[in-house]
Design a protein around this motif. Structure first.
Motif, mmCIF file in Angstrom:
data_model
loop_
_atom_site.group_PDB
_atom_site.id
_atom_site.type_symbol
_atom_site.label_atom_id
_atom_site.label_comp_id
_atom_site.label_asym_id
_atom_site.label_seq_id
_atom_site.Cartn_x
_atom_site.Cartn_y
_atom_site.Cartn_z
ATOM 1 N N SER A 34 0.831 -1.206 0.000
ATOM 2 C CA SER A 34 0.000 0.000 0.000
ATOM 3 C C SER A 34 0.867 1.258 0.000
ATOM 4 N N ARG A 35 2.040 1.198 0.615
ATOM 5 C CA ARG A 35 2.951 2.338 0.598
ATOM 6 C C ARG A 35 3.544 2.534 -0.805
ATOM 7 N N PHE A 36 3.868 1.446 -1.501
ATOM 8 C CA PHE A 36 4.324 1.564 -2.885
ATOM 9 C C PHE A 36 3.238 2.256 -3.718
ATOM 10 N N SER A 37 1.997 1.800 -3.557
ATOM 11 C CA SER A 37 0.879 2.406 -4.286
ATOM 12 C C SER A 37 0.736 3.882 -3.939
ATOM 13 N N ALA A 38 1.015 4.221 -2.671
ATOM 14 C CA ALA A 38 0.910 5.616 -2.251
ATOM 15 C C ALA A 38 1.984 6.481 -2.910
ATOM 16 N N PHE A 39 3.138 5.910 -3.230
ATOM 17 C CA PHE A 39 4.129 6.655 -4.012
ATOM 18 C C PHE A 39 3.640 6.808 -5.451
ATOM 19 N N ALA A 40 3.025 5.760 -5.991
ATOM 20 C CA ALA A 40 2.581 5.776 -7.384
ATOM 21 C C ALA A 40 1.407 6.718 -7.612
ATOM 22 N N ILE A 41 0.528 6.883 -6.623
ATOM 23 C CA ILE A 41 -0.708 7.662 -6.818
ATOM 24 C C ILE A 41 -0.453 9.175 -7.026
ATOM 25 N N PRO A 42 0.314 9.932 -6.298
ATOM 26 C CA PRO A 42 0.943 9.773 -4.987
ATOM 27 C C PRO A 42 0.056 10.283 -3.844
ATOM 28 N N ASN A 43 0.392 9.795 -2.639
ATOM 29 C CA ASN A 43 -0.387 10.123 -1.441
ATOM 30 C C ASN A 43 0.579 10.272 -0.256
ATOM 31 N N GLY A 44 1.209 11.427 -0.160
ATOM 32 C CA GLY A 44 2.171 11.697 0.906
ATOM 33 C C GLY A 44 1.574 11.625 2.294
ATOM 34 N N GLU A 45 0.304 11.991 2.397
ATOM 35 C CA GLU A 45 -0.386 11.940 3.698
ATOM 36 C C GLU A 45 -0.407 10.512 4.233
ATOM 37 N N TYR A 46 -0.766 9.553 3.379
ATOM 38 C CA TYR A 46 -0.801 8.148 3.792
ATOM 39 C C TYR A 46 0.587 7.659 4.174
ATOM 40 N N LEU A 47 1.594 8.073 3.420
ATOM 41 C CA LEU A 47 2.962 7.648 3.722
ATOM 42 C C LEU A 47 3.385 8.129 5.106
ATOM 43 N N MET A 48 3.016 9.340 5.464
ATOM 44 C CA MET A 48 3.342 9.843 6.808
ATOM 45 C C MET A 48 2.547 9.098 7.873
ATOM 46 N N GLU A 49 1.255 8.893 7.632
ATOM 47 C CA GLU A 49 0.387 8.225 8.607
ATOM 48 C C GLU A 49 0.828 6.796 8.895
ATOM 49 N N THR A 50 1.464 6.154 7.927
ATOM 50 C CA THR A 50 1.872 4.757 8.105
ATOM 51 C C THR A 50 3.337 4.619 8.499
ATOM 52 N N THR A 51 3.983 5.745 8.769
ATOM 53 C CA THR A 51 5.344 5.726 9.314
ATOM 54 C C THR A 51 5.217 5.692 10.840
ATOM 55 N N LEU A 52 6.052 4.890 11.491
ATOM 56 C CA LEU A 52 6.030 4.789 12.948
ATOM 57 C C LEU A 52 6.073 6.200 13.538
ATOM 58 N N PRO A 53 5.142 6.533 14.451
ATOM 59 C CA PRO A 53 5.085 7.900 14.989
ATOM 60 C C PRO A 53 6.433 8.440 15.479
ATOM 61 N N SER A 54 7.230 7.627 16.143
ATOM 62 C CA SER A 54 8.513 8.113 16.658
ATOM 63 C C SER A 54 9.541 8.372 15.556
ATOM 64 N N LYS A 55 9.267 7.903 14.334
ATOM 65 C CA LYS A 55 10.189 8.092 13.207
ATOM 66 C C LYS A 55 9.742 9.207 12.259
ATOM 67 N N ARG A 56 8.546 9.754 12.474
ATOM 68 C CA ARG A 56 8.010 10.756 11.544
ATOM 69 C C ARG A 56 8.856 12.013 11.480
ATOM 70 N N LYS A 57 9.557 12.334 12.562
ATOM 71 C CA LYS A 57 10.392 13.545 12.572
ATOM 72 C C LYS A 57 11.528 13.471 11.548
ATOM 73 N N PHE A 58 11.836 12.268 11.069
ATOM 74 C CA PHE A 58 12.901 12.084 10.081
ATOM 75 C C PHE A 58 12.383 12.184 8.645
ATOM 76 N N HIS A 59 11.089 12.375 8.479
ATOM 77 C CA HIS A 59 10.457 12.424 7.162
ATOM 78 C C HIS A 59 9.624 13.693 7.038
ATOM 79 N N HIS A 60 9.369 14.096 5.813
ATOM 80 C CA HIS A 60 8.518 15.250 5.554
ATOM 81 C C HIS A 60 7.485 14.847 4.519
ATOM 82 N N LYS A 61 6.223 15.107 4.836
ATOM 83 C CA LYS A 61 5.141 14.740 3.925
ATOM 84 C C LYS A 61 5.368 15.339 2.537
ATOM 85 N N LYS A 62 5.816 16.588 2.475
ATOM 86 C CA LYS A 62 6.053 17.259 1.206
ATOM 87 C C LYS A 62 7.103 16.503 0.376
#
Length: 125
Positions: A34-62
Motif C-alpha cells: 500500500s505504501r508503494f501504491s501511495a508513491f505511485a498515486i501519490p499520497n504523501g499523507e498516507y505515507l506519513m500516517e503509516t510511518t512509525l510515529p517516533s520516526k516521523r520527525k525524520f520524514h517530511h510529507k512534502k
C-alpha cells in the motif's frame, strides 16, 4: 484501474481501502504494498500516517509527496519475507530524467495496537 502494487487486483479492491482509511493493512507486506501504491498515486499523507510515529520527525510529507510525483512508479517485486516484520522488495521506477531505477530495500515494520507501521529500510545493492 489495476493496483499499482502489482497484486493483480483492482486498486478499488486492493490498496484504496487502506489509502482512504476504510481499513488497515493486516500484514507488513500488505502495508508495504500500500505504501508503494501511495508513491505511485501519490499520497504523501498516507505515507506519513503509516510511518512509525517516533520516526516521523525524520520524514517530511512534502518530500514523500514530491518523490512520488517526480518519478513514474512502474513495478513492485516482493523478493523475500524473512520474518513477519520484514519485507525485501524492489520498486522499479523511471526518474525525472527518464532513467530507469530500482529501489531495493529490506524494510522493517512494527505493529502497534493492531496497526502496522513502517519503521525503517536498509538499502540493498
Amino acid at each position: 484501474m489495476n493496483c499499482p502494487c502489482c497484486s493483480g487486483k483492482s486498486y478499488e479492491e486492493c490498496c484504496k481501502p487502506y489509502h482512504t482509511g476504510e481499513k488497515h493493512a493486516s500484514t507488513a507486506e500488505a502495508l508495504m504494498r500500500s505504501r508503494f501504491s501511495a508513491f505511485a498515486i501519490p499520497n504523501g499523507e498516507y505515507l506519513m500516517e503509516t510511518t512509525l510515529p517516533s520516526k516521523r520527525k525524520f520524514h517530511h510529507k512534502k518530500d514523500l509527496q514530491e518523490w512520488g510525483e517526480i518519478n513514474t512508479w512502474t513495478k513492485l517485486e516482493i523478493i523475500n519475507k524473512p520474518s513477519p516484520t520484514k519485507v525485501e522488495f524492489k520498486a522499479f521506477y523511471t526518474d525525472k530524467d527518464g532513467q530507469e531505477q530500482i529501489h531495493h530495500e529490506l524494510s522493517t515494520f512494527k505493529m502497534i495496537q493492531n496497526r502496522w507501521f513502517y519503521v525503517s529500510g536498509e538499502f540493498l545493492a
